[in-house]
Design an enzyme around this catalytic site. Structure first.
Site, PDB file in Angstrom:
ATOM      1  NE  ARG A 121       1.919  -8.832 -24.265  1.00  7.22           N
ATOM      2  CZ  ARG A 121       1.146  -9.505 -25.083  1.00  7.22           C
ATOM      3  NH1 ARG A 121       0.385  -8.835 -25.939  1.00  7.22           N
ATOM      4  NH2 ARG A 121       1.137 -10.806 -25.082  1.00  7.22           N
ATOM      5  CE  LYS A 143      10.286   4.381  -6.527  1.00  6.51           C
ATOM      6  NZ  LYS A 143      10.908   4.470  -5.180  1.00  6.51           N
ATOM      7  CD  GLU A 185       5.997  10.587   2.123  1.00  5.95           C
ATOM      8  OE1 GLU A 185       7.098  11.060   1.776  1.00  5.95           O
ATOM      9  OE2 GLU A 185       5.801   9.361   2.249  1.00  5.95           O
ATOM     10  CE  LYS A 227       7.791  10.953  -6.441  1.00 10.17           C
ATOM     11  NZ  LYS A 227       6.998   9.973  -5.728  1.00 10.17           N
ATOM     12  CD  GLU A 237      14.606   4.485  -5.337  1.00  5.52           C
ATOM     13  OE1 GLU A 237      13.415   4.764  -5.517  1.00  5.52           O
ATOM     14  OE2 GLU A 237      15.021   3.939  -4.324  1.00  5.52           O
ATOM     15  NE  ARG A 241      11.201   7.711  -7.864  1.00  9.99           N
ATOM     16  CZ  ARG A 241      10.160   7.568  -8.666  1.00  9.99           C
ATOM     17  NH1 ARG A 241      10.346   7.489  -9.972  1.00  9.99           N
ATOM     18  NH2 ARG A 241       8.936   7.504  -8.177  1.00  9.99           N
ATOM     19  CG  ASN A 245      13.344   5.790  -0.809  1.00 12.06           C
ATOM     20  OD1 ASN A 245      12.137   5.957  -1.028  1.00 12.06           O
ATOM     21  ND2 ASN A 245      14.144   5.178  -1.654  1.00 12.06           N
ATOM     22  CG  HIS A 248      10.490   6.460   3.183  1.00 13.25           C
ATOM     23  ND1 HIS A 248      10.604   7.790   3.507  1.00 13.25           N
ATOM     24  CD2 HIS A 248       9.313   6.357   2.485  1.00 13.25           C
ATOM     25  CE1 HIS A 248       9.557   8.463   3.030  1.00 13.25           C
ATOM     26  NE2 HIS A 248       8.767   7.615   2.405  1.00 13.25           N
ATOM     27  CG  HIS A 252       9.183   1.301   4.160  1.00 13.19           C
ATOM     28  ND1 HIS A 252       9.898   1.481   2.998  1.00 13.19           N
ATOM     29  CD2 HIS A 252       8.017   1.966   3.982  1.00 13.19           C
ATOM     30  CE1 HIS A 252       9.193   2.227   2.158  1.00 13.19           C
ATOM     31  NE2 HIS A 252       8.050   2.538   2.731  1.00 13.19           N
ATOM     32  CG  HIS A 265       3.894   5.672   4.381  1.00 13.09           C
ATOM     33  ND1 HIS A 265       4.923   4.767   4.357  1.00 13.09           N
ATOM     34  CD2 HIS A 265       4.297   6.735   3.632  1.00 13.09           C
ATOM     35  CE1 HIS A 265       5.911   5.250   3.598  1.00 13.09           C
ATOM     36  NE2 HIS A 265       5.549   6.446   3.148  1.00 13.09           N
TER      37      HIS A 265
HETATM   38  P1  NAD Z   1      -4.983   5.605   1.335  1.00  9.64           P
HETATM   39  O1  NAD Z   1      -5.026   5.600  -0.115  1.00  9.64           O
HETATM   40  O2  NAD Z   1      -5.251   4.326   2.056  1.00  9.64           O
HETATM   41  O3  NAD Z   1      -5.978   6.710   1.889  1.00  9.64           O
HETATM   42  C1  NAD Z   1      -6.119   6.876   3.287  1.00  9.64           C
HETATM   43  C2  NAD Z   1      -7.576   6.755   3.742  1.00  9.64           C
HETATM   44  O4  NAD Z   1      -8.253   7.950   3.404  1.00  9.64           O
HETATM   45  C3  NAD Z   1      -8.351   5.633   3.077  1.00  9.64           C
HETATM   46  O5  NAD Z   1      -9.254   5.103   4.033  1.00  9.64           O
HETATM   47  C4  NAD Z   1      -9.135   6.348   1.975  1.00  9.64           C
HETATM   48  O6  NAD Z   1     -10.314   5.670   1.638  1.00  9.64           O
HETATM   49  C5  NAD Z   1      -9.418   7.660   2.629  1.00  9.64           C
HETATM   50  N1  NAD Z   1      -9.557   8.802   1.731  1.00  9.64           N
HETATM   51  C6  NAD Z   1      -8.802   9.098   0.658  1.00  9.64           C
HETATM   52  N2  NAD Z   1      -9.118  10.301   0.169  1.00  9.64           N
HETATM   53  C7  NAD Z   1     -10.113  10.774   0.948  1.00  9.64           C
HETATM   54  C8  NAD Z   1     -10.843  11.989   0.961  1.00  9.64           C
HETATM   55  N3  NAD Z   1     -10.561  12.985   0.113  1.00  9.64           N
HETATM   56  N4  NAD Z   1     -11.807  12.140   1.890  1.00  9.64           N
HETATM   57  C9  NAD Z   1     -12.042  11.163   2.803  1.00  9.64           C
HETATM   58  N5  NAD Z   1     -11.374  10.009   2.861  1.00  9.64           N
HETATM   59  C10 NAD Z   1     -10.405   9.823   1.941  1.00  9.64           C
HETATM   60  O7  NAD Z   1      -3.565   6.113   1.904  1.00  9.64           O
HETATM   61  P2  NAD Z   1      -2.493   7.181   1.388  1.00  9.64           P
HETATM   62  O8  NAD Z   1      -1.828   7.651   2.623  1.00  9.64           O
HETATM   63  O9  NAD Z   1      -3.057   8.147   0.445  1.00  9.64           O
HETATM   64  O10 NAD Z   1      -1.477   6.264   0.563  1.00  9.64           O
HETATM   65  C11 NAD Z   1      -0.715   5.259   1.181  1.00  9.64           C
HETATM   66  C12 NAD Z   1      -0.226   4.333   0.097  1.00  9.64           C
HETATM   67  O11 NAD Z   1       0.567   5.061  -0.819  1.00  9.64           O
HETATM   68  C13 NAD Z   1       0.639   3.204   0.611  1.00  9.64           C
HETATM   69  O12 NAD Z   1       0.211   1.999   0.027  1.00  9.64           O
HETATM   70  C14 NAD Z   1       2.034   3.555   0.129  1.00  9.64           C
HETATM   71  O13 NAD Z   1       2.822   2.418  -0.140  1.00  9.64           O
HETATM   72  C15 NAD Z   1       1.720   4.301  -1.145  1.00  9.64           C
HETATM   73  N6  NAD Z   1       2.768   5.235  -1.574  1.00  9.64           N
HETATM   74  C16 NAD Z   1       3.176   5.168  -2.862  1.00  9.64           C
HETATM   75  C17 NAD Z   1       4.136   6.037  -3.335  1.00  9.64           C
HETATM   76  C18 NAD Z   1       4.536   5.999  -4.780  1.00  9.64           C
HETATM   77  O14 NAD Z   1       5.481   6.687  -5.143  1.00  9.64           O
HETATM   78  N7  NAD Z   1       3.853   5.247  -5.598  1.00  9.64           N
HETATM   79  C19 NAD Z   1       4.684   7.008  -2.471  1.00  9.64           C
HETATM   80  C20 NAD Z   1       4.241   7.059  -1.154  1.00  9.64           C
HETATM   81  C21 NAD Z   1       3.273   6.158  -0.706  1.00  9.64           C
HETATM   82  N1  GLY Z   2       7.977   7.816  -2.843  1.00 10.90           N
HETATM   83  C1  GLY Z   2       9.293   7.506  -3.298  1.00 10.90           C
HETATM   84  C2  GLY Z   2       9.447   7.584  -4.771  1.00 10.90           C
HETATM   85  O1  GLY Z   2       8.536   7.909  -5.498  1.00 10.90           O
HETATM   86  O2  GLY Z   2      10.501   7.294  -5.256  1.00 10.90           O
END
Ligand code: NAD
Ligand code: GLY
Length: 360
Positions: A121, A143, A185, A227, A237, A241, A245, A248, A252, A265
């Site tokens: 939990r 998030k 971003e 942020k 949101e 917030r 987006n 987006h 998306h 992305h």
């Molecule tokens: P990711 O986590 O898939 O990383 C991209 C690639 O880079 C992967 O293959 C990873 O293994 C590799 N990698 C990561 N760090 C590395 C490093 N330092 N050196 C070498 N390789 C490395 O992708 P991302 O772009 O970081 O994140 C995308 C995800 O984030 C999506 O799922 C998206 O929905 C999510 N997201 C979440 C929020 C939120 O607010 N929670 C906001 C934006 C995006």
């Molecule tokens: N990446 C959008 C949010 O955190 O709200």
């Protein structure tokens, strides 16, 4: 070291930004009054690069850590991987006083955060982002979640980390395409909130593309401040917030119709933000020269700014956009810009305006 506070009352936390920070992970965790045991969740690309340094630092500060490695890539944000993490946490007898460290990009952060939010939990977690996107966006704001077949991020929670530790040195190994996707971003923050950040990005893009540590620290710090400010005002949101987006809704949609394989992305939201800027010119009076500045900055960052779709693909895109979480009562609401640095959320956009803005 740069420090940014996310102001959420008793759940406030700090974002630390510096080079060579991983070696202080243990000491920083020790300040948070967490239990002695923790699990690092990382992926198969990141763990071989940074897990040893993280574990060494934790051991030095007296923590006992286990490493859970999940496959790299978006498919790890699944119920199957969540189950795998729960099983390993239970096997290693992590209890309520234990904590989780998310070591990786946005995928690991979202997954590990969701595991932390639900295991027993809820146990505390710490974000150690290793992609540019995760430094400026996904590790901050709480998030967390996973994907379903029906769509991205459909299961999740708002669950804040206790600390975000951004070690700029981790970005050195990030593949060029991933790094540029993160810039989408970064540019977004200039458009939605800070015209002088946008000016700085226009000026300093060459340094940023060379991953200059001083420029990176300044820019990541400013993005995190923005942020933190937005999340501090509207954690869940209900309004403001939504400005995060910008671009987006179309982005998306593009990711969805291309099976989450073709575009990263950041690439999809680059196209989405340029399209949103065009819509902003038509509906909110964003000056045409600012649309051009926006398009040019994404282009200079090596990101795509348009897409050619045939009629069938366009229909699929519009359908996908209707399934997005940002749809309410069947209406798609957009974030649109009045000027660079000032946007408005909740803007209605007639569907017939979308196709023409995707392709200049
Ligand atoms: P990711 O986590 O898939 O990383 C991209 C690639 O880079 C992967 O293959 C990873 O293994 C590799 N990698 C990561 N760090 C590395 C490093 N330092 N050196 C070498 N390789 C490395 O992708 P991302 O772009 O970081 O994140 C995308 C995800 O984030 C999506 O799922 C998206 O929905 C999510 N997201 C979440 C929020 C939120 O607010 N929670 C906001 C934006 C995006
Ligand atoms: N990446 C959008 C949010 O955190 O709200």
């Amino acid at each position: 070291m740069r420090m940014v506070k996310v102001p959420l009352g008793t759940r406030s936390y700090n974002i630390l930004i510096d080079r060579n920070l991983l070696k202080s992970l243990g000491a920083e965790c020790a300040k948070l009054n967490l239990g002695q045991r923790c699990a690092i969740i990382s992926d198969s690309n990141v763990a071989p690069l940074f897990a040893k340094a993280a574990q060494r630092s934790l051991a030095k500060a007296g923590f006992d850590s286990v490493l859970i490695t999940v496959p790299a890539g978006e498919t790890a944000k699944s119920l199957k991987t969540v189950q795998l993490c729960y099983d390993q946490l239970a096997q290693h007898r992590l209890e309520r006083k234990s904590f989780i460290i998310a070591l990786g990009g946005g995928v690991v952060g979202d997954l590990a955060g969701f595991v932390a939010a639900t295991y027993l939990r809820g146990i505390p977690f710490v974000q150690v982002p290793t992609t540019l996107l995760a430094h400026v966006d996904s590790s901050v704001g709480g998030k967390v979640g996973i994907n379903l077949k029906a769509g991205k991020n459909l299961v999740g929670a708002f669950y804040q980390p206790r600390l975000v530790l951004c070690d700029l040195d981790t970005l050195k190994t990030l593949p060029e395409r991933e790094y540029r996707a993160g810039l989408a971003e970064v540019i977004k923050y200039g458009i939605i909130y800070d015209a002088s950040l946008f000016d700085q990005l226009e000026r300093d893009l060459p340094k940023l593309l060379k991953r200059n540590p001083k420029t990176l620290s300044d820019v990541i710090g400013r993005c995190c401040e923005i942020k933190a400010d937005v999340v501090g005002q509207d954690e869940t949101e209900s309004g403001l917030r939504a400005i995060l987006n910008f671009g987006h809704t179309i982005g998306h949609g593009l990711e969805a119709i291309s099976g989450y394989g073709k575009y990263l992305h950041g690439e999809a939201i680059s196209i989405g933000q340029v399209a949103a800027a065009k819509l902003s010119a038509q509906l909110l009076g964003l000056p045409e020269f600012e649309v051009i500045r926006i398009r040019d900055l994404f282009q200079r960052a090596g990101l795509p700014v348009q897409v050619k779709l045939n009629p069938a693909q366009l229909n699929r895109l519009l359908d996908a956009m209707k399934l997005d979480k940002k749809v309410s009562a069947g209406e798609i609401k957009f974030v649109l810009a009045r000027t660079i640095g000032k946007v408005e959320f909740g803007q209605k956009v007639p569907m017939n305006l979308i196709a023409p803005v995707l392709n200049f």
